[in-house]
Design an enzyme around this catalytic site. Structure first.
Site, PDB file in Angstrom:
ATOM      1  N   HIS A   1      -9.835 -12.592  -7.540  1.00 33.75           N
ATOM      2  CA  HIS A   1     -10.282 -11.341  -6.929  1.00 33.75           C
ATOM      3  C   HIS A   1     -11.685 -11.054  -7.449  1.00 33.75           C
ATOM      4  O   HIS A   1     -12.003 -11.364  -8.591  1.00 33.75           O
ATOM      5  CB  HIS A   1      -9.322 -10.205  -7.291  1.00 33.75           C
ATOM      6  CG  HIS A   1      -9.436  -9.021  -6.379  1.00 33.75           C
ATOM      7  ND1 HIS A   1     -10.528  -8.183  -6.391  1.00 33.75           N
ATOM      8  CD2 HIS A   1      -8.599  -8.527  -5.436  1.00 33.75           C
ATOM      9  CE1 HIS A   1     -10.353  -7.225  -5.480  1.00 33.75           C
ATOM     10  NE2 HIS A   1      -9.205  -7.416  -4.889  1.00 33.75           N
TER      11      HIS A   1
ATOM     12  N   LYS B   1       0.845  -1.195   0.000  1.00 35.27           N
ATOM     13  CA  LYS B   1       0.000   0.000   0.000  1.00 35.27           C
ATOM     14  C   LYS B   1       0.879   1.243   0.000  1.00 35.27           C
ATOM     15  O   LYS B   1       1.887   1.268   0.695  1.00 35.27           O
ATOM     16  CB  LYS B   1      -0.922   0.004   1.228  1.00 35.27           C
ATOM     17  CG  LYS B   1      -1.890  -1.174   1.289  1.00 35.27           C
ATOM     18  CD  LYS B   1      -2.959  -1.090   0.226  1.00 35.27           C
ATOM     19  CE  LYS B   1      -3.979  -2.222   0.374  1.00 35.27           C
ATOM     20  NZ  LYS B   1      -5.062  -2.149  -0.605  1.00 35.27           N
TER      21      LYS B   1
END
Length: 430
Positions: free
Chosen positions: A278, A160
């Site tokens: 995903h 991130k």
């Protein structure tokens, strides 16, 4: 000369609450809210449109069409609407094609004016239909074997922020995360190939880093690299991964679609690659409890096609959902289902070390736990965040209190000081 023709009555002909479905019929469960018609007519319209019907009354019906009529055999009031169960003869469905199945049972029915809302809750394929699907190549047991992880959840994380890393920066972060104890490094859903980080460069660099960490730690590490794109590009990217010695690819299965996923299931089998699924964009039609398609139905279809692991939710954290719903999905993914191997559920969204005991208590050890910000946000950096997560999971598996574990883990101690312990209440929408 006059030709005698028999008028075929419509809609209610598709409703028979005394009907008993045959073993080789596919059952679909819907929730619906009628709009200006009776519940029986609304249910009949769903069965008609999703099988052989048209909007108008017909004067002639081919014999095969008569035998292919769907039948509403269950209809009950539920909240503001109704639950209907519909039996479909297999003559309506092409063997081995999820695309064709969904075009029938989740296609034009969603556009009918006779319905205020419609939600596909679940579907139950008979073995005669299911046998045309391979399911996962590896599944839970196969993944545990090649990862060398026998009795704990697998750990995963996403660097991130999820965008903006150069290949070199990404590789440095990957080294820290893997070295700290993360099993699976994962690209995020929109991280594919960009001028600042080309897929081809990233795939070469990251697998060199992985090999280095494996040699240093003695643990197997893997990279869930996002190959999502046009199907011809996905195939080329999967080949690159296999050539670099990778074991996994990641696909955004909802945006890619069932056709692309089925094709890539064949490609990845030839290459010996597991599929991490995903579910980006799923909430566009799974989130509204009165309309759309449930995550259970999507997960069931994905398992049939053959993903090895798929995101399902957490019941805790920022992307939390309803515990009962997630538990039902996870239980299905891990259940015995003819020849179809079990699938690893993936918990992700706002997870951190303090939530691990509660998460594992709720969902057990057959789980991939993905923590992004909860690892990357550690005050001592990503390696410390990774170690804190692993230590928290180990404590939960061993039945050791996190505060007690933190006495021997400065990384966990500092993480708990930052984010605290789980205070989540379960069984309600978070």
């Amino acid at each position: 000369m006059m030709v005698l023709r028999m008028k075929v009555e419509w809609y209610l002909d598709f409703v028979d609450l005394n009907y008993e479905p045959g073993r080789d019929e596919l059952i679909v469960e819907y929730y619906f809210e009628p709009n200006g018609v009776s519940p029986e007519e609304a249910a009949g319209r769903i069965a008609s449109e999703s099988s052989i019907g048209t909007w108008t009354t017909l004067w002639k019906l081919p014999e095969m069409a008569k035998r292919s009529m769907a039948k509403v055999f269950y209809l009950e009031k539920h909240g503001e609407g109704y639950i209907a169960k519909i039996a479909y003869p297999l003559t309506l469905f092409e063997e081995g094609s999820l695309v064709q199945l969904f075009s029938a049972v989740a296609g034009n029915v969603f556009g009918m004016k006779a319905l205020k809302n419609l939600r596909l809750l679940d579907f139950h394929p008979p073995y005669e239909y299911l046998r045309h699907f391979k399911g996962p190549q590896f599944g839970v047991q196969g993944i545990r074997e090649f990862m060398g992880v026998k009795d704990r959840p697998l750990t995963a994380t996403v660097p991130k922020p999820k965008m903006g890393w150069s290949v070199e920066e990404y590789a440095e972060i990957a080294y820290e995360l893997w070295s700290g104890g993360i099993d699976l490094l994962k690209d995020d859903e929109n991280f594919t190939s960009f001028p600042f980080n080309r897929f081809e460069e990233r795939v070469r660099k990251l697998y060199r880093v992985r090999d280095r960490v494996e040699a240093e730690t003695g643990e197997t590490k893997e990279y869930l690299i996002n190959i999502t794109g046009p199907v011809n590009i996905m195939e080329k990217r999967a080949e690159m991964v296999a050539n670099e010695g990778g074991q996994y690819v990641m696909i955004d299965i909802v945006v890619a679609g069932w056709s692309a996923l089925q094709y890539m299931r064949e490609v990845t089998e030839d290459l010996g690659l597991a599929i991490h699924a995903h579910r980006a964009m799923h909430a566009a039609f799974t989130r509204n409890p009165r309309h759309g398609i449930t995550m259970l139905a999507l997960a069931k279809a994905a398992r049939m096609i053959g993903v090895d692991q798929i995101h399902t939710g957490t019941a805790v954290g920022k992307m939390a959902g309803n515990y009962e719903e997630i538990k039902r999905i996870n239980d299905f993914l891990l259940s015995k289902w003819e020849h179809i191997r079990p699938v690893f559920p993936v918990a992700s969204g706002g997870l951190h070390p303090g939530l691990m005991p509660e998460l594992i208590r709720l969902f057990g050890k057959d789980l991939v736990i993905q923590a992004g910000g909860g690892v990357m946000g550690h005050p001592d950096g990503p390696r410390a965040g990774a170690k804190a997560l692993r230590d928290a999971i180990d404590a939960a598996i061993e039945g050791v209190d996190l505060d007690e574990k933190a006495k021997s883990s400065p990384e966990l101690k500092k993480s708990l000081r930052e984010v605290g312990l789980s205070k989540a209440k379960v069984g309600v929408q978070h």
